[in-house]
Scaffold this active site. Sequence first.
Site, PDB file in Angstrom:
ATOM      1  N   LYS A 142     -10.293  17.771  23.527  1.00 28.04           N
ATOM      2  CA  LYS A 142      -9.943  19.110  23.023  1.00 28.04           C
ATOM      3  C   LYS A 142     -10.929  19.570  21.948  1.00 28.04           C
ATOM      4  O   LYS A 142     -11.261  20.753  21.871  1.00 28.04           O
ATOM      5  CB  LYS A 142      -8.509  19.096  22.523  1.00 28.04           C
ATOM      6  CG  LYS A 142      -7.530  18.955  23.697  1.00 28.04           C
ATOM      7  CD  LYS A 142      -6.201  18.414  23.287  1.00 28.04           C
ATOM      8  CE  LYS A 142      -5.263  18.283  24.472  1.00 28.04           C
ATOM      9  NZ  LYS A 142      -4.071  17.490  24.183  1.00 28.04           N
ATOM     10  N   ASP A 198      -8.077  11.948  24.375  1.00 26.25           N
ATOM     11  CA  ASP A 198      -7.542  13.267  24.747  1.00 26.25           C
ATOM     12  C   ASP A 198      -7.794  14.289  23.626  1.00 26.25           C
ATOM     13  O   ASP A 198      -8.242  15.403  23.888  1.00 26.25           O
ATOM     14  CB  ASP A 198      -6.036  13.153  25.048  1.00 26.25           C
ATOM     15  CG  ASP A 198      -5.422  14.497  25.366  1.00 26.25           C
ATOM     16  OD1 ASP A 198      -5.646  14.989  26.495  1.00 26.25           O
ATOM     17  OD2 ASP A 198      -4.757  15.077  24.489  1.00 26.25           O
TER      18      ASP A 198
HETATM   19  N1  HSE Z   1      -1.197  14.162  26.752  1.00 28.33           N
HETATM   20  C1  HSE Z   1      -1.471  15.406  26.104  1.00 28.33           C
HETATM   21  C2  HSE Z   1      -0.828  15.393  24.734  1.00 28.33           C
HETATM   22  C3  HSE Z   1      -0.947  16.534  26.953  1.00 28.33           C
HETATM   23  O1  HSE Z   1      -0.017  14.502  24.474  1.00 28.33           O
HETATM   24  O2  HSE Z   1      -1.138  16.241  23.908  1.00 28.33           O
HETATM   25  C4  HSE Z   1      -1.403  17.898  26.543  1.00 28.33           C
HETATM   26  O3  HSE Z   1      -2.800  18.038  26.634  1.00 28.33           O
END
Ligand code: HSE
Length: 331
Positions: free
Chosen positions: A219, A215
């Site tokens: 980003k 994740d």
């Molecule tokens: N799962 C992601 C986090 C949510 O914990 O940052 C926000 O993008």
Amino acid sequence: MRIFLSGFGTVGQGFAEVIKRRRDFFEDKYGEQPVVVGVIDSKTFAVDQKGLDLDRLVARKQEKKGVSDETYSDALAVMDSVKYDLLIEVSPTDVETGGTGLKTIRHALECGKDVITVNKGPLALHFHDLIALAKKNGCKFRFEGSVGGAMPIINLCHENLKGEKISSIRGIFNGTCNYILSKMDNGQPFEQALKEAQQLGYAETDPTNDVEGYDAATKVVILANSVFHRDVSFKDVKITGITGITPDAIAQAKSHNMVIRLVGEITETRLEVAPRLIPIGHPLSISGTLNIAQIDADLAGPITITGRGAGKIETASAILSDLIAIMSMRL
Ligand code: HSE
């Protein structure tokens, strides 16, 4: 402003609450309320050209799982069954194919509709195609909440820092990992902290994406493509998650006045996500779901911003900022 809402999980329901809380603001500033004319979740849908009762949909969803008894097989046909101006796409992130989000965003842009999304899959996989499609069709395409949740990094870089040459961004971009690592600092086991992060609605549908660093890497890709105008993908990011971080490693760090944090970096030569030792008191030693970004700009110098990177209302606040920007452009 007629909105079609794709996704009615944590963030979609957060958006419903946020626009309710800002009723007076919309009335005073624009003399109208944004109206949600269509909602889909993964299986069910509800449409009403006069505007849906979102409180009722939230109650229905929490009680019975769907937004109605009506199921759909073609999300795009549901979208075409109502007139809307703006798609808000908040369905679960799928970084392998882009999932439903990629289809709904493409369709809306092809139909000349504005789009706001926090869905990282389509952005990480097809950023430049989607920007080109939005441009070709004269649509606004905004995605503040996709990186850093409530931390306003995208629009800060695109708008306030437009005249700057940004050489690097270093920061914490996953709220779930930061929550877990700061709970581990206080002796809580990894599994228990992860469970809490899931219950609080911070984690991805599949939390492997959080804890393995994917994740945060997504980003990094979105920032590299949108702020640095690069053309990179997931495979260009060197990724190490936090599953290998043991209580012993945390204790060792602590004995040297350090904490371990999952740091993402975008520089001219490096795209990387990895756990790093951070001195206690350093800006990157933040706790809980906070995210942080240290931006190096040539004229302004270093700029640091921080804010909650995950959460229902926090992420919806980023969608609200994009919605207000679009409504203001239409005035
Ligand atoms: N799962 C992601 C986090 C949510 O914990 O940052 C926000 O993008």
